[in-house]
Enzyme design. Structure first.
Site, PDB file in Angstrom:
ATOM      1  N   VAL A   1      -4.352  26.986 -11.026  1.00 37.35           N
ATOM      2  CA  VAL A   1      -4.322  26.183  -9.796  1.00 37.35           C
ATOM      3  C   VAL A   1      -3.571  24.865  -9.974  1.00 37.35           C
ATOM      4  CG1 VAL A   1      -6.432  27.207  -8.873  1.00 37.35           C
ATOM      5  CG2 VAL A   1      -6.587  25.154 -10.295  1.00 37.35           C
TER       6      VAL A   1
ATOM      7  N   HIS B   1      34.727  40.586 -12.665  1.00 38.61           N
ATOM      8  CA  HIS B   1      34.206  41.813 -12.062  1.00 38.61           C
ATOM      9  C   HIS B   1      33.990  42.857 -13.151  1.00 38.61           C
ATOM     10  CE1 HIS B   1      33.614  45.041  -9.196  1.00 38.61           C
ATOM     11  NE2 HIS B   1      34.432  45.773  -9.947  1.00 38.61           N
TER      12      HIS B   1
HETATM   13  P1  AMP Z   1       0.894  25.566  -8.678  1.00 38.04           P
HETATM   14  O1  AMP Z   1       0.388  24.171  -8.435  1.00 38.04           O
HETATM   15  O2  AMP Z   1       2.280  25.829  -8.158  1.00 38.04           O
HETATM   16  O3  AMP Z   1       0.708  26.022 -10.080  1.00 38.04           O
HETATM   17  O4  AMP Z   1      -0.022  26.525  -7.786  1.00 38.04           O
HETATM   18  C1  AMP Z   1      -1.414  26.510  -7.799  1.00 38.04           C
HETATM   19  C2  AMP Z   1      -1.915  27.194  -6.544  1.00 38.04           C
HETATM   20  O5  AMP Z   1      -3.334  27.368  -6.633  1.00 38.04           O
HETATM   21  C3  AMP Z   1      -1.647  26.419  -5.253  1.00 38.04           C
HETATM   22  O6  AMP Z   1      -0.834  27.205  -4.406  1.00 38.04           O
HETATM   23  C4  AMP Z   1      -3.041  26.176  -4.667  1.00 38.04           C
HETATM   24  O7  AMP Z   1      -3.052  26.311  -3.255  1.00 38.04           O
HETATM   25  C5  AMP Z   1      -3.878  27.288  -5.312  1.00 38.04           C
HETATM   26  N1  AMP Z   1      -5.327  26.986  -5.346  1.00 38.04           N
HETATM   27  C6  AMP Z   1      -5.927  25.838  -5.727  1.00 38.04           C
HETATM   28  N2  AMP Z   1      -7.294  25.932  -5.626  1.00 38.04           N
HETATM   29  C7  AMP Z   1      -7.568  27.199  -5.160  1.00 38.04           C
HETATM   30  C8  AMP Z   1      -8.773  27.920  -4.852  1.00 38.04           C
HETATM   31  N3  AMP Z   1      -9.985  27.376  -5.002  1.00 38.04           N
HETATM   32  N4  AMP Z   1      -8.665  29.201  -4.404  1.00 38.04           N
HETATM   33  C9  AMP Z   1      -7.445  29.772  -4.260  1.00 38.04           C
HETATM   34  N5  AMP Z   1      -6.285  29.143  -4.531  1.00 38.04           N
HETATM   35  C10 AMP Z   1      -6.324  27.872  -4.984  1.00 38.04           C
END
Ligand code: AMP
Ligand code: FAD
Length: 476
Positions: A278, A452
């Site tokens: 996340v 190419h």
């Molecule tokens: P990144 O920051 O690009 O690594 O992506 C992390 C992702 O995790 C983001 O798109 C958040 O929306 C997602 N995220 C964070 N917390 C949760 C949660 N509790 N449930 C589902 N997705 C989450």
């Protein structure tokens, strides 16, 4: 005993920190670099997240799993028999991965030696008056520095509702170290890391469910690319559920029960392992002595200007610990810039041309503005797209999926963004980055001779298509 003196002391030896130390030494400054990373065998190594537990090990496993997957799905089309019977040896894959990591991390020691950088494998703390306390296995010592570069990087965010147990609920590091293929794998977060790690284990046979709270898939990417990516990932059997917010996870016997909300209803998923991907947060805990006041922003990043100055005289900060995309190459250029500025040179990072790459199959890569971003500016623009389905090399590679999309200013013709989903997108984007760095127009790319048959012809054709003069594509 008097303090050891250095022109530059870098705290953190990842892709932002170690290039800063090397570049400073190249410019005739005395430089030291301090890093406290220790791997699972208790061995200390430079290279940071990227080399030890990030970019490199993930790409090693992506490559191995992709070969296995292609043996099963593509060999037959090539007229190669036996692909369906090809098996996997996860232990051997992990050994290969560890070998690559070891070669590259020990390479940093070699580079330090060659450049004359003093490496300290231990913990660094910034003291008042630009002194740095170093704690290694040999004890504690203090260095005196004219300049200090903070490059302490980032670490995975832990969700309080799904705490890591190191075995069944893991972060990216744990997911890179599985010793067997989990039958059912849950991934929280459809960001770059979640998608790459989900892909590795999906290709090796896991049933993978990705739960993402947002409704929009890959919000930072051009949405035409994101749509195609979702279609391709679904075809590969990645079960990506958008608008699914995880509210809890607990290990019960040998399984993980994941609770999430989707479409206004509470739901549950049972998996054998859960990867929490996340996002990452900056690392500054224990970095400053109490009387050192280096300002942090609301999210805990060290505040810096466009040249990575912190505002505290002669203290700089680079890489994941400061604003901007958490990417190794962004940190690397910042580290080099800081060293060059310290040495009195002119230097800057062009933040408008930092490429993003997602190493899934097909790969996704882009530079510059998405169509959504260009549209929001109100500036008239033109778009050219070319599908790899009409590219001879992609066909020969059995990889003829995806497209290249080029966006240029309608009137002035300058390239505003290039978005690729398809084979080797991460390599192809280099040409687009260079074009934008040189302020190229679509016409510049149109007039450039492309070999190419190569995948790069697709970028050429996309630039032609922007003026409705593609030879091999459909000019819409
Ligand atoms: P990144 O920051 O690009 O690594 O992506 C992390 C992702 O995790 C983001 O798109 C958040 O929306 C997602 N995220 C964070 N917390 C949760 C949660 N509790 N449930 C589902 N997705 C989450
Ligand atoms: P880091 O690499 O995190 O290095 C910081 C170092 O400082 C660490 O070794 C840490 O132990 C050390 N440190 C921290 N505090 C102290 C202290 N007080 N004293 C001494 N040492 C300290 N990026 C890409 O560009 N491409 C990719 O393909 C890619 N893949 C990734 C895959 C995964 C699974 C992950 C997790 C990340 C990936 N990234 C990728 C992101 C990339 O790894 C980071 O952007 C990059 O490592 C940041 O570099 P950095 O030098 O700022 O920090």
């Amino acid at each position: 005993m008097s303090d050891k003196k250095f022109d530059v002391v870098v705290i953190g030896g990842g892709p932002a920190g170690y290039p800063a130390a090397i570049r400073a030494a190249q410019l005739g400054l005395t430089a030291a670099c301090i890093d406290d990373y220790k791997n699972e065998e208790g061995v200390r190594a430079f290279g940071g997240t990227c080399l030890n537990i990030g970019c490199i090990p993930s790409k090693a496993l992506l490559e191995s799993s992709e070969l296995y997957h292609r043996a099963h799905t593509e060999f037959e089309a090539h007229g190669i028999r036996g692909g369906a019977g090809v098996g996997i040896d996860v232990a051997a894959m992990q050994t290969r991965k560890r070998g690559i990591v070891k070669q590259l991390t020990s390479g940093v020691d070699v580079m330090f030696k060659a450049a004359g950088v003093t490496g300290f494998k231990g913990r660094g703390k910034l003291l008042a008056g630009n002194r740095v306390e170093v704690t290694t296995d040999a004890g504690v010592e203090t260095l005196a520095a004219n300049h200090v570069v903070l490059a302490t990087g980032s670490t995975p965010i832990e969700l309080p509702i799904a705490k890591f147990d190191g075995k069944r609920i893991v972060d990216s590091t744990g997911a890179l170290a599985f010793t067997s293929v989990p039958k059912r794998l849950g991934v929280i977060g459809a960001g770059v890391i979640g998608l790459e790690l989900g892909s590795v284990w999906r290709r090796l046979g896991s049933e993978v469910v990705v739960l993402e709270a947002l409704e929009t898939f890959l919000p930072a990417a051009d949405q035409q690319v994101a749509k195609e990516a979702m279609r391709q990932f679904k075809r590969q059997g990645l079960d990506i559920r958008m608008g699914a917010k995880v509210t809890g996870a607990s290990v019960q016997s040998d399984v993980v029960k994941v609770r999430f909300e989707s479409g206004g209803t509470a739901q549950e998923l049972e998996v054998d392992a859960l990867v929490v991907a996340v996002g990452r947060r900056p690392v500054t805990a224990g970095l400053f002595a109490p009387d050192v006041k280096v300002p942090l922003d609301k999210r805990g990043f060290i505040e810096v200007d466009a040249h990575c100055r912190t505002g505290v005289p002669n203290v700089w900060a680079v890489g994941d610990v400061v604003r901007g995309p958490m990417l190794a190459h962004k940190g690397m250029e910042e580290g080099v810039m800081a060293a060059e500025l310290i040495a009195g040179h002119v230097s800057e990072v062009n933040y408008r041309t930092i490429p993003s790459v997602i190493y899934t199959a097909p790969e996704i890569a882009w530079v510059g503005q998405t169509e959504e971003e260009v549209k929001a500016t109100g500036r008239p623009y033109k778009v050219g797209t070319f599908g790899f389905g009409a590219n001879g090399r992609a066909k020969a590679m059995q990889q003829a999926v995806g497209f290249v999309k080029l966006i240029a200013d309608q009137e002035h013709d300058d390239v505003l963004g290039v978005h690729i989903i398809g084979p080797m997108a991460g390599e192809l984007i280099g040409e687009a980055v260079l074009a934008m760095e040189f302020s190229a127009s679509a016409e510049d790319i149109q007039r450039t001779v492309h070999a190419h048959p190569t995948l790069s012809e697709s970028l050429h054709e996309a630039s032609l298509a922007a003026d409705k003069r593609s030879i091999h594509g459909i000019n819409r």
